[in-house]
Design a protein around this motif. Structure first.
Motif, short mmCIF file in Angstrom:
data_model
loop_
_atom_site.label_atom_id
_atom_site.label_comp_id
_atom_site.label_asym_id
_atom_site.label_seq_id
_atom_site.Cartn_x
_atom_site.Cartn_y
_atom_site.Cartn_z
N SER A 1 -17.65 41.87 -13.75
CA SER A 1 -16.79 40.70 -13.53
C SER A 1 -17.15 39.99 -12.24
CB SER A 1 -15.32 41.10 -13.49
OG SER A 1 -14.99 41.77 -14.66
N SER A 2 -17.49 40.77 -11.20
CA SER A 2 -17.88 40.13 -9.94
C SER A 2 -19.14 39.30 -10.16
CB SER A 2 -18.14 41.17 -8.86
OG SER A 2 -17.03 41.99 -8.71
N THR B 1 -18.29 36.31 -12.39
CA THR B 1 -17.47 35.33 -11.66
C THR B 1 -18.36 34.52 -10.71
OG1 THR B 1 -15.56 36.78 -11.75
CG2 THR B 1 -15.50 35.01 -10.13
N GLN C 1 -18.97 37.67 -20.62
CA GLN C 1 -17.89 37.25 -19.72
C GLN C 1 -18.14 35.85 -19.19
OE1 GLN C 1 -18.12 40.44 -16.91
NE2 GLN C 1 -16.52 41.65 -17.92
N GLY D 1 -11.58 30.64 -8.96
CA GLY D 1 -12.28 31.91 -8.79
C GLY D 1 -11.43 33.07 -9.28
N THR E 1 -11.01 32.88 -13.03
CA THR E 1 -12.27 33.28 -13.66
C THR E 1 -12.42 34.79 -13.66
OG1 THR E 1 -13.30 31.24 -12.92
CG2 THR E 1 -14.77 33.00 -13.57
N PHE E 2 -12.12 35.40 -12.51
CA PHE E 2 -12.25 36.85 -12.42
C PHE E 2 -11.32 37.52 -13.42
CE2 PHE E 2 -11.49 41.03 -10.57
CZ PHE E 2 -12.79 41.43 -10.34
N CYS F 1 -12.72 37.15 -16.84
CA CYS F 1 -13.92 37.97 -17.03
C CYS F 1 -13.54 39.42 -17.27
CB CYS F 1 -14.82 37.89 -15.80
SG CYS F 1 -15.71 36.35 -15.71
N ILE F 2 -12.62 39.90 -16.46
CA ILE F 2 -12.28 41.32 -16.56
C ILE F 2 -11.50 41.60 -17.84
CG2 ILE F 2 -10.04 41.63 -15.42
CD1 ILE F 2 -11.65 43.62 -13.55
N ALA G 1 -3.84 38.66 -9.46
CA ALA G 1 -4.45 37.33 -9.49
C ALA G 1 -3.40 36.25 -9.26
CB ALA G 1 -5.16 37.12 -10.82
#
Lengths: 292, 353
Positions: free
Chosen positions: A89-90, A93, A168, A222, A225-226, A229-230, A280
């Motif tokens: 994910s990092s 992202t 992702q 950001g 998005t993270f 993604c996760i 988040a």
């Protein structure tokens, strides 16, 4: 406020508003309004479903004993999946941000042929199922189209950890572009024009004026998005395979363990995912509140 | 060749259109661009500074064709109505930012910033963020940022219109001083005729993307060629001399009329008086009134303007316009040749210099 607007796109304020309904009756009472059966019914619905939502979250949290959660957390599989989730994910992202910032800027500031098409295509993944996206990516990076070229370069995407990040990326990219686009739209282009008039080029102006002014929106996107993604599952499962201790990220852990009937692991990964989502939203609020 | 020449400029941006604009300014000129909302004045400024590509025409600045130069190569500054100070920088940084492309030396930059801050009276505000400033302070900071680079041309897009009357007056004076110290040529888009009167030496009237009239302020106000100029500016300007002071009132002799104003002035001073047409009441005979000015004259014209009536009255050597409702016009039986009295308060006769 810019940031709140970004959230609107993702319907988060609607969830927050639903929670706010708890306070609404007071303000109406102050105006001396009489309650109609219709009003009570609608509020009843609101409460009922909020309650259900709370209960379901509660169920997730309270079904397991803390010791069970702890042992699941410390298991090798959970550790692996958490690490892989964080890592992929990092990476995704970071690459989503790198690609969506210029994309959103181009869409917001320039007019060019094909702009409408790009907007439409970027809007598509929001509406169509993640599974289909996964399938489409599998075909694109599989043996049919681009796969052989990438493999010639030594890059394998399907059924690998790289595939997770790729999936992702594609899931989160359109969302990030939307949020950042609205951030740029909220910045009056005259700021940039003033900077240009002092002798700064387009890139310098972007670097010294636009980016700093967009920082809260960029931060918000950001975080979103993270989180996306996760939490990405369908596309990840299809493109990367979701195999035990290899391409296993948190949502895959949940899915695999549910199908084995291993509730402790499934619920624990669910709690982790939810915790990340809450973090988040919380960090948004904190950041927005502490700004300026 | 003039210092600034806009030749045959044509442009169409999102419904706004400029057609065959011709503009000339000499070095040190202060040009006021006036015209109704939507007439393309702001678009013209943004075209001159280089934010739009021309369809046709040339822009020449200091004998150099800048038509195809990007905005960062033109050495033209702009101040907008909503200041556009960068919110993430304090006032000092905002001004220094403008200088960094010109000067490398930090000390030199600081000296320049302090100098312009002194001229515009914002020395105390240098380390504050724009969000904490008042409207007038923001606008002064924005002016400082634009002037500090000593631009060849300074463009002002209604810089004072969001401010109250007192702040506007103060700012006008500061601007005047700053302009003379930094000696730039100015194009100023405005709706406020006092801006024109106190600052400009030439006026350009624009309507529907076309230049309608050019001239010095006096000739444009006194002899507006197309009628709309007068309508748009909507004020009476009488030139005269301060005759005496009566208590708190100033007595002015202007174009054969004696006018009382509550604005302070020195006896013998050459000034002009402005009276807005909607602040003039017309009466058939002298009335008992708290208004200090009651002047006799003859109606020379009656015109309908939207839902109101504009009455032109010849009094002394001046022709004064008053705006009244159709009902009162009918009641008073106003028609050309008829005698009438114009009544207005001393506080509505504003002295302009």
């Amino acid at each position: 406020m810019r940031f709140l607007k970004s959230l609107e796109i993702l319907k988060i304020p609607e969830i927050l508003k639903t929670l706010n309904i708890l306070r609404a009756p007071d303000s109406l009472k102050a105006k001396g309004m009489k309650y109609s059966w219709f009003r009570n019914l609608t509020i009843g619905f609101a409460f009922f479903f909020t309650l259900l939502l709370f209960l379901s979250i509660g169920a997730l949290l309270f079904v397991l004993k803390p010791s069970e959660i702890l042992s699941a957390l410390l298991s090798e599989e959970m550790f692996y999946s958490m690490k892989l989730s964080m890592l992929t994910s990092s990476a995704s992202t970071l690459s989503v941000m790198c690609c969506s910032i210029p994309t959103a800027y181009a869409l917001s500031r320039y007019s060019f042929p094909g702009k409408g098409l790009i907007k439409t295509v970027l809007g598509l993944p929001m509406a169509f199922p993640e599974l289909v996206m996964g399938l489409a990516l599998l075909l694109l990076f599989g043996h049919g189209f681009l796969g052989p070229y990438f493999e010639a370069l030594g890059i394998k995407i399907t059924f690998t950890r790289l595939g997770i990040a790729v999936a992702q990326f594609f899931v989160a990219f359109p969302f990030a572009v939307r949020v950042i686009y609205s951030t740029f739209e909220d910045i009056n282009p005259r700021y940039e024009q003033v900077s240009r008039s002092f002798g700064y080029g387009e890139f310098e102006t972007f670097r010294y004026v636009t980016l700093p002014m967009a920082r809260s929106g960029l931060f918000a996107s950001g975080v979103i998005t993270f989180a996306r993604c996760i939490g990405a599952f369908g596309a990840v499962l299809i493109l990367a395979g979701g195999s035990y201790m290899h391409t296993e990220v948190l949502p895959v852990t949940l899915y695999l363990n549910i199908s084995y009937g291993n509730l402790e692991m499934a619920i624990t990964s669910g709690i982790l995912l939810m915790g990340i989502a809450f973090l988040a939203i919380f960090s948004f609020e904190r950041f927005e509140g502490g700004r300026l | 060749m003039s210092f600034l020449e806009v030749r045959d400029l044509c442009l169409n941006v999102g419904g706004f259109e400029l057609s065959r604009i011709e503009l000339k300014a000499e070095k040190g000129d202060y040009l006021a661009l006036i015209g109704p909302t939507g007439s393309g004045k702001s678009l013209l400024l943004e075209t001159i500074i280089g934010f739009y590509r021309l369809e046709k025409g040339r822009i020449i600045l200091e004998e150099k064709d800048i038509t195809d130069l990007p905005p960062n190569m033109r050495q033209i500054s702009i101040v907008y109505q909503d200041h556009m100070l960068f919110p993430h920088m304090d006032v000092f940084e905002n001004i220094a930012y403008a200088l960094r492309k010109k000067l490398r030396d930090k000390k030199q930059i600081e000296a320049e910033v302090r100098q312009i801050a002194g001229v515009l009276g914002i020395g105390e505000l240098l380390y504050r963020k724009p969000a904490t400033l008042s409207g007038g302070e923001k606008q002064r900071a924005a002016l400082a940022r634009s002037l500090v680079v000593r631009p060849k041309l300074l463009l002002l897009d209604e810089p004072f219109s969001a401010l109250d009357a007192r702040t506007r007056e103060k700012l006008r004076e500061m601007l005047k001083k700053a302009i003379s110290e930094y000696s730039t040529t100015v194009l100023h888009v405005t709706h406020d005729f006092e801006d024109v009167w106190t600052l400009a030496n030439r006026v350009v009237v624009i309507r529907r993307g076309e230049v309608m009239q050019t001239g010095d302020p006096e000739s444009v106000f006194k002899r507006p060629s197309p009628d709309f100029v007068a309508e748009f500016l909507g004020t009476n300007v009488l030139k005269g001399k301060v005759k005496a002071l009566e208590g708190k009132l100033t007595v002015i002799e202007a174009e054969g009329l004696e006018i009382y104003s509550s604005d302070p002035a020195e006896p013998g001073e050459d000034i002009a008086v402005s009276i807005r047409p909607e602040e003039i009441i017309l009466a058939r005979e002298t009335v008992e009134s708290s208004a200090r000015n009651i002047l006799r004259g003859n109606v020379t014209g009656v015109f309908k303007k939207e839902h109101l009536v504009v009455v032109e009255v010849k009094m002394g050597n001046a022709e004064i316009k008053a705006v009244i409702t159709p009902t009162s016009c009918e009641m008073l039986g106003l028609e050309p040749g008829r005698e009438t009295y114009a009544v207005f308060k001393a506080s509505n006769a504003r002295i302009i210099r």
